[in-house]
Scaffold this motif. Structure first.
Motif, PDB file in Angstrom:
ATOM      1  N   PHE A  43       0.839  -1.191   0.000  1.00 18.56           N
ATOM      2  CA  PHE A  43       0.000   0.000   0.000  1.00 18.56           C
ATOM      3  C   PHE A  43       0.876   1.244   0.000  1.00 18.56           C
ATOM      4  CE2 PHE A  43       1.172  -0.313   4.357  1.00 18.56           C
ATOM      5  CZ  PHE A  43       0.928   0.910   4.989  1.00 18.56           C
ATOM      6  N   SER A  44       0.245   2.396  -0.252  1.00 18.61           N
ATOM      7  CA  SER A  44       0.945   3.680  -0.234  1.00 18.61           C
ATOM      8  C   SER A  44       0.864   4.251   1.171  1.00 18.61           C
ATOM      9  CB  SER A  44       0.322   4.657  -1.238  1.00 18.61           C
ATOM     10  OG  SER A  44       0.502   4.195  -2.557  1.00 18.61           O
ATOM     11  N   MET A  45       1.975   4.219   1.875  1.00 19.83           N
ATOM     12  CA  MET A  45       2.021   4.708   3.243  1.00 19.83           C
ATOM     13  C   MET A  45       2.247   6.214   3.246  1.00 19.83           C
ATOM     14  SD  MET A  45       4.460   3.342   6.320  1.00 19.83           S
ATOM     15  CE  MET A  45       4.387   4.074   7.968  1.00 19.83           C
ATOM     16  N   GLY A 183      -5.841  -0.151   5.244  1.00 21.62           N
ATOM     17  CA  GLY A 183      -5.958  -1.226   4.273  1.00 21.62           C
ATOM     18  C   GLY A 183      -5.106  -1.015   3.036  1.00 21.62           C
ATOM     19  N   VAL A 184      -5.048  -2.021   2.192  1.00 18.17           N
ATOM     20  CA  VAL A 184      -4.217  -1.940   0.984  1.00 18.17           C
ATOM     21  C   VAL A 184      -4.795  -0.956  -0.036  1.00 18.17           C
ATOM     22  CG1 VAL A 184      -3.240  -4.248   1.229  1.00 18.17           C
ATOM     23  CG2 VAL A 184      -5.403  -3.942  -0.015  1.00 18.17           C
ATOM     24  N   ASN A 185      -6.081  -0.626   0.091  1.00 19.91           N
ATOM     25  CA  ASN A 185      -6.700   0.314  -0.844  1.00 19.91           C
ATOM     26  C   ASN A 185      -6.546   1.766  -0.403  1.00 19.91           C
ATOM     27  OD1 ASN A 185      -7.628  -1.754  -2.555  1.00 19.91           O
ATOM     28  ND2 ASN A 185      -9.416  -2.090  -1.248  1.00 19.91           N
ATOM     29  N   GLY A 186      -5.929   1.983   0.754  1.00 16.43           N
ATOM     30  CA  GLY A 186      -5.651   3.345   1.191  1.00 16.43           C
ATOM     31  C   GLY A 186      -6.879   4.140   1.581  1.00 16.43           C
ATOM     32  N   ARG A 187      -7.875   3.496   2.217  1.00 10.18           N
ATOM     33  CA  ARG A 187      -9.061   4.230   2.638  1.00 10.18           C
ATOM     34  C   ARG A 187      -8.670   5.344   3.629  1.00 10.18           C
ATOM     35  NH1 ARG A 187      -9.447  -1.090   4.870  1.00 10.18           N
ATOM     36  NH2 ARG A 187      -9.019  -1.051   7.119  1.00 10.18           N
TER      37      ARG A 187
END
Length: 262
Positions: A43-45, A183-187
């Motif tokens: 994911f984009s942290m 989450g991996v979707n960056g909510r």
């Protein structure tokens, strides 16, 4: 490091009864939070300038006519966004309660709050801070039973790590915590991309006085898809990492399972 770093053992955390497999562990496990599996992934942290600007606007709208105090500069240490991959891990479903933490502290023994966690203070009692709810009578640590299920505060990093280790667990890294929360979707929020006031205990929550902590099992509608509670609002939570305002700009911030600055 070239040679393995020795992790402090349970026996080195504090006083009598804290040996691995001893009575304190049995009592802690009896009251400890359930562990929830988090699948891991990439994911984009971090955040973007646009996200920070939107958050500041939201903050300045305030609640009940009271604007928050937020500035764009507050988001600088969370930029730039960078790609991170996290291995699967387990995370406690709830924040740690007073009841849970005092089982640990009383197991370490009287006076352990001063230097019983790796030789460092574990927490502040009312003797050290007027914001603490924990009373120490020279023999035992206690709180009013009515707040047993509130999240414990005034705990040091050493006190948080020692508590986890007494359970055979550890603090999550910052990257693990953020993956669990977004989450991996960056909510944007633990439950999705739309702010819902009734999903978290914040200054904009209409359900309770924002100066009062909520029980760790409150706000089930704000849980993550895995069922982890209160990753938005309520109290601040420790992670394993050291802090460095410029770390996100470094190559070692990206990649697989980053552990933060040295």
């Amino acid at each position: 490091t070239p040679s393995p770093t020795v992790t402090p053992t349970i026996a080195s955390v504090g006083g009598t009864g804290a040996v691995s497999g001893g009575p304190i562990n049995d009592r802690l496990l009896a009251v400890a939070s359930d562990l929830v599996p988090v699948a891991g992934g990439s994911f984009s942290m971090g955040t973007t300038v646009a996200e920070v600007a939107a958050a500041v606007d939201e903050c300045l709208q305030g609640y009940g006519g009271e604007p928050g105090r937020c500035e764009l500069s507050y988001g600088e240490d969370a930029q730039p966004q960078h790609q991170v991959t996290i291995s699967p891990f387990l995370m406690e479903r709830t924040e740690v309660t007073y009841e849970q933490y005092l089982v640990f502290l009383n197991g370490l023994g009287a006076g352990s709050h001063r230097n019983g966690c790796f030789g460092q203070p574990c927490m502040q009692t009312r003797n050290e801070s007027e914001t603490s709810n924990v009373t120490f009578d020279s023999a035992n640590y206690s709180v009013l039973p009515v707040i047993n299920l509130l999240p414990v505060t005034n705990v040091t990093w050493y006190g948080a790590q020692a508590y986890c280790q007494a359970l055979g667990r550890r603090l999550p890294t910052e990257a693990e915590w953020e993956l669990a929360a977004r989450g991996v979707n960056g909510r944007l929020y633990p439950w999705g991309d739309t702010w819902i006031e009734a999903n978290a205990s914040t200054s904009r929550s209409p359900l309770i006085d924002p100066r009062v902590k909520a029980q760790v099992d409150a706000y089930p509608s704000g849980a993550t898809p895995e069922g982890i509670l209160n990753l938005a609002g309520n109290v601040e939570e420790w992670t394993a990492d050291w802090y460095d305002a410029n770390f996100y700009r470094r190559p070692e911030a990206s990649g697989v399972d980053p552990t933060g600055p040295s």
